[in-house]
Design a protein around this motif. Structure first.
Motif, PDB file in Angstrom:
ATOM      1  N   GLY A 140      23.021 -37.457  16.838  1.00  0.00           N
ATOM      2  CA  GLY A 140      24.148 -37.356  17.765  1.00  0.00           C
ATOM      3  C   GLY A 140      25.116 -36.267  17.356  1.00  0.00           C
ATOM      4  N   ALA A 141      25.420 -36.197  16.059  1.00  0.00           N
ATOM      5  CA  ALA A 141      26.349 -35.172  15.574  1.00  0.00           C
ATOM      6  C   ALA A 141      25.782 -33.773  15.810  1.00  0.00           C
ATOM      7  N   SER A 142      24.447 -33.613  15.658  1.00  0.00           N
ATOM      8  CA  SER A 142      23.841 -32.294  15.857  1.00  0.00           C
ATOM      9  C   SER A 142      23.895 -31.857  17.320  1.00  0.00           C
ATOM     10  N   PHE A 143      24.105 -32.807  18.229  1.00  0.00           N
ATOM     11  CA  PHE A 143      24.254 -32.470  19.647  1.00  0.00           C
ATOM     12  C   PHE A 143      25.700 -32.651  20.113  1.00  0.00           C
ATOM     13  N   ASP A 144      26.628 -32.513  19.154  1.00  0.00           N
ATOM     14  CA  ASP A 144      28.067 -32.488  19.431  1.00  0.00           C
ATOM     15  C   ASP A 144      28.574 -33.796  20.053  1.00  0.00           C
ATOM     16  N   LEU A 145      28.017 -34.910  19.620  1.00  0.00           N
ATOM     17  CA  LEU A 145      28.529 -36.217  20.040  1.00  0.00           C
ATOM     18  C   LEU A 145      29.465 -36.710  18.950  1.00  0.00           C
ATOM     19  N   LYS A 146      30.775 -36.645  19.206  1.00  0.00           N
ATOM     20  CA  LYS A 146      31.786 -37.020  18.220  1.00  0.00           C
ATOM     21  C   LYS A 146      31.685 -38.508  17.896  1.00  0.00           C
ATOM     22  N   GLN A 147      31.826 -38.821  16.609  1.00  0.00           N
ATOM     23  CA  GLN A 147      31.814 -40.212  16.159  1.00  0.00           C
ATOM     24  C   GLN A 147      32.913 -40.384  15.121  1.00  0.00           C
ATOM     25  N   ASN A 148      33.967 -41.077  15.503  1.00  0.00           N
ATOM     26  CA  ASN A 148      35.042 -41.356  14.555  1.00  0.00           C
ATOM     27  C   ASN A 148      35.592 -42.754  14.821  1.00  0.00           C
ATOM     28  N   ILE A 149      36.701 -43.088  14.190  1.00  0.00           N
ATOM     29  CA  ILE A 149      37.211 -44.459  14.297  1.00  0.00           C
ATOM     30  C   ILE A 149      37.785 -44.767  15.673  1.00  0.00           C
ATOM     31  N   PHE A 150      38.041 -43.743  16.485  1.00  0.00           N
ATOM     32  CA  PHE A 150      38.631 -43.975  17.800  1.00  0.00           C
ATOM     33  C   PHE A 150      37.615 -43.941  18.933  1.00  0.00           C
ATOM     34  N   ARG A 151      36.507 -43.218  18.752  1.00  0.00           N
ATOM     35  CA  ARG A 151      35.514 -43.154  19.826  1.00  0.00           C
ATOM     36  C   ARG A 151      34.141 -42.812  19.270  1.00  0.00           C
ATOM     37  N   ASP A 152      33.120 -43.130  20.053  1.00  0.00           N
ATOM     38  CA  ASP A 152      31.739 -42.819  19.692  1.00  0.00           C
ATOM     39  C   ASP A 152      31.065 -42.249  20.934  1.00  0.00           C
ATOM     40  N   ASP A 153      30.924 -40.924  20.960  1.00  0.00           N
ATOM     41  CA  ASP A 153      30.373 -40.258  22.145  1.00  0.00           C
ATOM     42  C   ASP A 153      28.895 -40.545  22.366  1.00  0.00           C
ATOM     43  N   ARG A 154      28.229 -41.180  21.415  1.00  0.00           N
ATOM     44  CA  ARG A 154      26.836 -41.589  21.649  1.00  0.00           C
ATOM     45  C   ARG A 154      26.774 -42.632  22.759  1.00  0.00           C
TER      46      ARG A 154
ATOM     47  N   LEU B 162      35.007 -45.671  24.143  1.00  0.00           N
ATOM     48  CA  LEU B 162      36.332 -46.012  23.622  1.00  0.00           C
ATOM     49  C   LEU B 162      36.256 -47.247  22.734  1.00  0.00           C
ATOM     50  N   LYS B 163      36.881 -47.172  21.555  1.00  0.00           N
ATOM     51  CA  LYS B 163      36.856 -48.297  20.624  1.00  0.00           C
ATOM     52  C   LYS B 163      38.172 -49.074  20.600  1.00  0.00           C
ATOM     53  N   HIS B 164      39.242 -48.460  21.075  1.00  0.00           N
ATOM     54  CA  HIS B 164      40.564 -49.053  20.924  1.00  0.00           C
ATOM     55  C   HIS B 164      41.272 -49.188  22.272  1.00  0.00           C
ATOM     56  N   PRO B 165      42.431 -49.823  22.301  1.00  0.00           N
ATOM     57  CA  PRO B 165      43.111 -50.053  23.586  1.00  0.00           C
ATOM     58  C   PRO B 165      43.885 -48.851  24.108  1.00  0.00           C
ATOM     59  N   ILE B 166      43.512 -47.645  23.693  1.00  0.00           N
ATOM     60  CA  ILE B 166      44.210 -46.450  24.164  1.00  0.00           C
ATOM     61  C   ILE B 166      43.210 -45.330  24.414  1.00  0.00           C
ATOM     62  N   VAL B 167      43.488 -44.526  25.434  1.00  0.00           N
ATOM     63  CA  VAL B 167      42.728 -43.303  25.709  1.00  0.00           C
ATOM     64  C   VAL B 167      43.572 -42.137  25.218  1.00  0.00           C
TER      65      VAL B 167
ATOM     66  N   LEU C  80      45.495 -44.849  11.234  1.00  0.00           N
ATOM     67  CA  LEU C  80      45.613 -46.219  11.719  1.00  0.00           C
ATOM     68  C   LEU C  80      46.200 -46.218  13.123  1.00  0.00           C
ATOM     69  N   LEU C  81      45.713 -47.115  13.959  1.00  0.00           N
ATOM     70  CA  LEU C  81      46.298 -47.302  15.276  1.00  0.00           C
ATOM     71  C   LEU C  81      47.508 -48.212  15.116  1.00  0.00           C
ATOM     72  N   VAL C  82      48.674 -47.735  15.562  1.00  0.00           N
ATOM     73  CA  VAL C  82      49.923 -48.485  15.380  1.00  0.00           C
ATOM     74  C   VAL C  82      50.721 -48.460  16.677  1.00  0.00           C
ATOM     75  N   HIS C  83      51.718 -49.354  16.750  1.00  0.00           N
ATOM     76  CA  HIS C  83      52.603 -49.375  17.912  1.00  0.00           C
ATOM     77  C   HIS C  83      53.498 -48.136  17.919  1.00  0.00           C
ATOM     78  N   ARG C  84      53.775 -47.649  19.109  1.00  0.00           N
ATOM     79  CA  ARG C  84      54.755 -46.560  19.231  1.00  0.00           C
ATOM     80  C   ARG C  84      56.157 -47.105  18.996  1.00  0.00           C
ATOM     81  N   ASN C  85      57.025 -46.246  18.432  1.00  0.00           N
ATOM     82  CA  ASN C  85      58.446 -46.578  18.305  1.00  0.00           C
ATOM     83  C   ASN C  85      59.242 -45.284  18.363  1.00  0.00           C
ATOM     84  N   ASP C  86      60.512 -45.343  18.046  1.00  0.00           N
ATOM     85  CA  ASP C  86      61.360 -44.142  18.157  1.00  0.00           C
ATOM     86  C   ASP C  86      60.909 -43.035  17.216  1.00  0.00           C
ATOM     87  N   GLN C  87      60.352 -43.408  16.051  1.00  0.00           N
ATOM     88  CA  GLN C  87      59.902 -42.392  15.088  1.00  0.00           C
ATOM     89  C   GLN C  87      58.504 -41.864  15.419  1.00  0.00           C
TER      90      GLN C  87
END
Length: 520
Positions: A159-173, A301-306, A381-388
């Motif tokens: 998958g990586a050799s065909f440019d399918l990104k695989q990380n903690i947020f998404r898996d293009d496979r 998509l692996k998480h609750p955000i795009v 890490l996936l975290v909540h948004r805040n003012d900072q």
């Protein structure tokens, strides 16, 4: 214009596909009301049957685009058929499981039109559109025991050799568009290498190096090198027969007692460009689909955000895409409640949770952090948004995010004794801790000298602490033993001569006992 030239234009030109209101639905999806699709029309038989050889004898067959996608797929079959007992065995296997056929063909209805379009655009055999039936039963979330993933079952490295990104947020496979593009690229590459679609399919399943070695082995032995001639693992030997069996069932479902769901010959989904990070829940609400249905079309998509920087397009059922765009234009609230935070230094989960204002349990759950592990520096890490932290995730994080752990160090309070001439600094060095920490734990100055035998409290990793306690116990036990026996022990120690006499006496007694036993 000559008849043959005119017919050629009809065959290679684009046709308007009539919408079909009976297509499968996903919530409120009704694709039939939408734009036509360009379709490459191929003749259903030899040109002679279309009246080209003798126009006065046979009428020209109708070239109207099929309203049913299955018929469009049948028209594109072009691989040579494989006839074998293995094919008949797989036909029987599928035919005896009508529920299984129903489930996987219904699941395919979301994705097949796009795959068919891609295959026609590349002018390759339509049988390849059926390959996900064999690989994953058209389940984009499928994962094999060997870690192959997605509809097309890509291994991580391939998958990586065909440019399918695989990380903690998404898996293009698992991504519908990206994995289809990569799979067809790979299959075309394999066909160019082996010059045969059956061998290309064998290489897709077994690896091109293995197929090449099997071919070379047969060549050296003077044997044929076709698919059925090679020595292969059973899984690969069954691979093309499975595809042939599915092809036969799709071609003649009535002959096998199969019922195929109606799939209209029109797009099922539309592609939407995402310009800002958005919660999956917000997208689902604005488009009028359930989160489960949204994830079925966007399974990477692996998480609750795009994240717009990493996933700039999303798929929505055609009607719902229009609803989404209309509602998004009128939306005034926040689009995302999540963002990514890069951990600046290695820390415990409790420390990380405190830094980002989340509970430790929630931070562990949303990032799938195992127990008794620290988060290493540089992890995302996936975290909540805040003012900072209220910005969209940057591209380098969205595309390359990693999450690494190291075992959590458990500290134990241990009391040790200072040696003669030892200072706080020397004792700290002996146990691998900082002088400042030793001073703080014992309310001493970091430069203080220690008395021999002075007790000092240390916070040590459990393994080191146990070793320190063991050393202290051993020293204490040895000292007590020496104090108890003292000079008496030395005085009572037998001489070499005494040892010999005792040994001789023991042997005599043992020999006497043996004789008595023998007599008894």
């Amino acid at each position: 214009m000559p008849l043959l030239a005119g017919l050629s234009l009809l065959i290679t030109g684009c046709a308007t596909v009539a919408p079909d209101a009976s297509s499968p639905t996903l919530d409120s999806h009704r694709s039939g009301a939408h734009a036509p699709s360009s379709t490459r029309i191929t003749p259903s038989g030899p040109l002679s049957t279309l009246g080209v050889a003798n126009p006065s004898v046979a009428p020209v067959a109708s070239l109207a685009a099929p309203a049913d996608l299955w018929e469009r797929i049948r028209r594109g079959f072009s691989m040579p058929d494989l006839e074998s007992d293995l094919v008949r065995d797989r036909e029987q296997w599928y035919a005896s499981r009508p529920d299984y056929i129903q489930r996987m063909t219904e699941r395919s209805s979301r994705y097949l039109f796009h795959i068919v379009e891609e295959i026609e655009r590349r002018n390759i055999p339509m049988e390849l559109a059926l390959l996900p039936f064999i690989e994953s039963a058209f389940n984009p979330q499928a994962v094999s025991s060997a870690r192959a993933a997605g509809m097309w079952q890509f291994m991580p490295a391939t998958g990586a050799s065909f440019d399918l990104k695989q990380n903690i947020f998404r898996d293009d496979r698992r991504d519908v568009l990206a994995s289809t593009r990569a799979a067809l690229d790979y299959l075309e590459q394999l066909h160019a290498r082996f010059g045969d679609w059956h061998l290309a399919l064998a290489a897709y399943n077994w690896g091109q190096g293995n197929v090449n070695r099997a071919i070379t082995k047969n060549q050296k032995a003077g044997l044929p090198t076709g698919y059925t001639d090679l020595t292969m693992p059973m899984e690969t030997r069954m691979y093309v027969p499975k595809l042939q069996a599915v092809k036969n069932i799709i071609a003649r479902p009535q002959a096998y007692g199969a019922t195929l769901p109606t799939i209209g010959n029109h797009p099922f989904f539309d592609t939407i460009t995402v310009e800002r990070d958005m919660d999956v829940a917000v997208i689902a609400r604005l488009s009028g689909v359930s989160e489960a249905d949204f994830r079925a079309l966007n399974p990477s998509l692996k998480h609750p955000i795009v994240m717009a920087a990493g996933t700039p397009t999303i798929l929505l059922p055609w009607d719902n895409a229009i609803v989404f765009q209309r509602n998004l234009a009128a939306h005034t609230g926040p689009l995302a409640s999540w963002t990514a935070w890069v951990v600046p230094s290695t820390m415990s989960v409790a420390q990380a949770a405190q830094r980002v204002g989340m509970s430790e349990g929630e931070l562990r759950a949303v990032n799938n952090i195992p127990p008794r592990m620290q988060v290493k520096a540089g992890s995302s890490l996936l975290v909540h948004r805040n003012d900072q932290r209220d910005r969209d995730v940057p591209e380098h994080v969205a595309d390359n995010a990693t999450l690494s752990f190291q075992p959590e160090v458990i500290l134990r309070r241990t009391v040790v004794k200072a040696r003669k001439g030892e200072t706080v600094a020397r004792l700290a060095s002996r146990y691998g801790v900082s002088p400042a920490s030793v001073a703080e734990w014992n309310k001493l100055a970091a430069t203080a000298a220690l008395k021999p035998g002075q007790k000092v409290a240390l916070m040590l990793p459990q393994r080191v602490a146990v070793a320190a306690v063991d050393r202290t116990s051993t020293t204490r036990t040895g000292a007590k033993a020496s104090a108890k026996t003292g000079s008496k022990t030395t005085a009572a120690a037998p001489t070499t001569k005494t040892k010999k006499v005792a040994s001789s006496r023991t042997k005599t007694e043992r020999s006497s006992k043996t004789r008595v036993a023998a007599r008894k």
